[in-house]
Design a protein around this motif. Structure first.
Motif, mmCIF file in Angstrom:
data_model
loop_
_atom_site.group_PDB
_atom_site.id
_atom_site.type_symbol
_atom_site.label_atom_id
_atom_site.label_comp_id
_atom_site.label_asym_id
_atom_site.label_seq_id
_atom_site.Cartn_x
_atom_site.Cartn_y
_atom_site.Cartn_z
ATOM 1 N N ARG A 2 35.191 31.407 49.115
ATOM 2 C CA ARG A 2 34.843 32.510 48.221
ATOM 3 C C ARG A 2 35.135 32.185 46.767
ATOM 4 O O ARG A 2 34.613 32.860 45.862
ATOM 5 C CB ARG A 2 35.624 33.785 48.586
ATOM 6 N N PRO A 54 35.243 43.946 49.582
ATOM 7 C CA PRO A 54 34.406 42.770 49.275
ATOM 8 C C PRO A 54 32.966 43.121 48.953
ATOM 9 O O PRO A 54 32.302 42.377 48.206
ATOM 10 C CB PRO A 54 34.515 41.924 50.553
ATOM 11 N N SER A 62 39.525 41.674 48.209
ATOM 12 C CA SER A 62 39.802 41.571 49.637
ATOM 13 C C SER A 62 39.595 42.891 50.361
ATOM 14 O O SER A 62 39.079 42.927 51.486
ATOM 15 C CB SER A 62 41.239 41.088 49.850
ATOM 16 N N LYS A 112 43.705 30.314 49.637
ATOM 17 C CA LYS A 112 43.612 31.497 50.497
ATOM 18 C C LYS A 112 42.212 32.096 50.489
ATOM 19 O O LYS A 112 41.752 32.613 51.518
ATOM 20 C CB LYS A 112 44.648 32.527 50.054
ATOM 21 N N PHE A 113 41.522 32.043 49.359
ATOM 22 C CA PHE A 113 40.163 32.577 49.298
ATOM 23 C C PHE A 113 39.142 31.634 49.941
ATOM 24 O O PHE A 113 38.042 32.054 50.307
ATOM 25 C CB PHE A 113 39.754 32.854 47.852
ATOM 26 N N THR A 121 48.517 38.588 46.505
ATOM 27 C CA THR A 121 48.288 39.972 46.087
ATOM 28 C C THR A 121 49.599 40.676 45.769
ATOM 29 O O THR A 121 49.618 41.891 45.565
ATOM 30 C CB THR A 121 47.555 40.753 47.190
ATOM 31 N N ARG A 124 46.206 41.420 52.565
ATOM 32 C CA ARG A 124 45.935 40.036 52.955
ATOM 33 C C ARG A 124 44.661 39.553 52.284
ATOM 34 O O ARG A 124 43.655 40.266 52.235
ATOM 35 C CB ARG A 124 45.782 39.949 54.482
ATOM 36 N N ILE A 125 44.716 38.346 51.730
ATOM 37 C CA ILE A 125 43.536 37.764 51.090
ATOM 38 C C ILE A 125 42.426 37.641 52.120
ATOM 39 O O ILE A 125 42.612 37.100 53.216
ATOM 40 C CB ILE A 125 43.843 36.377 50.498
ATOM 41 N N GLU A 126 41.247 38.128 51.766
ATOM 42 C CA GLU A 126 40.093 38.110 52.666
ATOM 43 C C GLU A 126 39.162 36.966 52.257
ATOM 44 O O GLU A 126 38.502 37.011 51.227
ATOM 45 C CB GLU A 126 39.352 39.444 52.609
ATOM 46 N N ALA A 127 39.164 35.926 53.097
ATOM 47 C CA ALA A 127 38.303 34.770 52.813
ATOM 48 C C ALA A 127 36.877 34.968 53.300
ATOM 49 O O ALA A 127 35.981 34.203 52.930
ATOM 50 C CB ALA A 127 38.894 33.511 53.451
ATOM 51 N N ALA A 181 42.676 40.190 43.261
ATOM 52 C CA ALA A 181 42.575 39.580 44.590
ATOM 53 C C ALA A 181 42.613 40.650 45.680
ATOM 54 O O ALA A 181 41.900 40.552 46.691
ATOM 55 C CB ALA A 181 43.705 38.580 44.791
#
Length: 487
Positions: free
Chosen positions: A438, A216, A213, A434-435, A231, A403-406, A209
């Protein structure tokens, strides 16, 4: 302000572009790495110890490769992680092949295993654990009352101080999920690949994850199996172990009840559950043959990772019931002061876990959590909520957690058993939330830790293989119904 400034520098580290001239020097793997299949090769990739000083000290990350069996079908590399943090991954490709990884995956990818930074053959670290210490691993002992939490706090503080004192080369403080994700990007570039796919289990889902993130545009197809929910692992994530055992134990209880005539643990799942508490409380009072109540609870918890462990566990319960208190009394046997065989794994687990995110420092917070989870999750909650050395950690964190990157490509497949003792279904749901767009979540009506290849569900196998080989992302979340189970 210093921490914020450092975080800004690290966040701005650009991805390393693939170098067409990059060459990894493949050769024989070390003797302790499984040599079957014999095609497995190993190499090292240099990476910065400290990414805020990329031109400074370098460390070598050892990787392994099981090359595609059909180069004409090869589409890239599949980076593998077995979890931990602290687990060696050089032989993971062998395990997956043994467990039945489909030929289409073996044809499509070079499988790239590795010892992540700090582990095994990759600049290993040590807190100096010995076999006579009152520290028995990354899950704290069961705490029957506040006094047990206070006693564990003394041990936890001593371990944190010991780790700091043993960080002679500054390696422990540089172990984090973010830095390991940066290492993945260095490995991808060293292999000459513009993108890399990823398959991670358990803690490997946090690493995957983070990679998806932070990079990407470099992450290709990402499969996250048995998810911790973010994460990083924090106190809330650790407490979910209690929930996981409550949700998974009924599978063992049902199995044992159906075999009451053989094992005598109870005619119904409810009776089997009562037998568990009877044995645990008896061993709390009088340990037998080195088995105390805490070790019994941990052993049962670990049993739930695999249904194939049920029979051996039932036999051990049966022996404890038949012996009563007749066996030799005594708790865990004393050690000799020799280095613990688990020193490296425990050290990496603590360094990564404690460096990734701040943990509560107030002992009272752990007393409250233990009391709550002893009632809410009586099977195991009073262990999972207990205090860890992270409460006293002196080496980090040095940057905020990833941080999770959506906002990225729809390339994350989250695979999760409904009943998993250590990473319950809620972890997969949290990561999927969180995703956002994605990801897709594959809920598997299965039991144990590991759904893809390590499990027995054909639907989970087919959906995940289709994604890895053909890039087929389900249009919506998938529910895989329960597969037939062996008798």
């Amino acid at each position: 302000m210093v921490v914020l400034g450092l975080a800004g520098v690290l966040a701005g580290v650009p991805p390393v572009h693939a170098d067409p001239a990059a060459q990894v020097q493949w050769g024989a793997c070390p003797p302790d790495v499984p040599a079957d299949p014999p095609q497995l090769q190993c190499a090292t990739v240099p990476v910065p110890l400290d990414y805020s000083d990329p031109g400074g000290t370098q460390i070598d990350i050892m990787i392994s490769r099981l090359a595609s069996r059909k180069p004409e079908k090869r589409r890239g590399v599949l980076l593998l992680n077995p979890g931990g943090p602290g687990g060696t991954g050089l032989g993971l490709s062998k395990l997956l092949v043994t467990q039945g990884l489909p030929a289409a995956v073996l044809d499509s990818y070079d499988l790239i295993g590795m010892d992540t930074r700090g582990v095994g053959h990759s600049a290993p670290v040590s807190c100096g654990f010995t076999d006579d210490q009152a520290y028995f691993g990354n899950i704290p002992p069961y705490a029957p009352d506040d006094a047990a939490v206070d006693a564990q706090a003394v041990i936890a503080q001593g371990v944190a101080e010991q780790c700091a004192a043993n960080d002679h080369e500054g390696r422990l403080r540089q172990l984090s999920t973010a830095n390991t994700a940066r290492d993945l990007d260095r490995i991808r570039a060293a292999l000459g690949e513009d993108k890399a796919s990823f398959l991670g289990f358990s803690y490997g889902t946090a690493l995957g994850a983070a990679y998806a993130s932070m990079f990407p545009d470099r992450a290709d197809r990402v499969v996250l199996d048995s998810n911790i929910g973010d994460t990083f692992l924090d106190h809330d994530g650790m407490r979910r172990y209690g929930r996981g055992m409550e949700e998974t134990f009924p599978d063992f209880a049902k199995w044992a009840a159906a075999r009451h005539d053989s094992y005598g643990l109870g005619r119904t799942p409810e009776e089997v559950r009562r037998t568990y508490f009877t044995l645990a409380e008896r061993l709390d009072e009088t340990p037998v043959d080195g088995m105390d109540g805490g070790l019994f609870r941990f052993g049962t918890f670990f049993t739930l990772y695999r249904e194939t462990s049920y029979a051996a566990t039932a036999q051990s319960w049966q022996a404890l019931l038949e012996s009563g208190n007749a066996g030799p009394a005594g708790g865990r046997p004393p050690g000799t002061g020799a280095p613990s065989p688990s020193d490296n794994a425990w050290s990496v687990f603590l360094a990564v876990t404690c460096n990734d995110v701040e943990w509560p420092a107030d002992v009272q917070a752990y007393r409250r959590a233990v009391a709550e989870d002893r009632e809410k999750y009586p099977l195991y909650g009073a262990a999972a909520a207990n205090i860890m050395p992270c409460a006293y950690w002196q080496l980090g964190p040095s940057e905020p957690p990833v941080r999770i990157e959506a906002g990225g490509p729809a390339n994350v497949l989250i695979v999760q058993n409904r009943r998993d003792p250590v990473t319950p279904l809620r972890g997969g749901e949290l990561l999927d939330e969180k995703f956002g767009d994605r990801s897709r979540l594959v809920r598997v009506d299965g039991s144990g830790h590991g759904a893809y290849v390590l499990g027995t569900n054909p639907c989970a196998l087919n959906v995940t293989t289709g994604f890895l080989v053909d890039g087929t992302m389900p249009e919506q979340d998938v529910t895989c119904e329960k597969a037939g189970t062996p008798g």
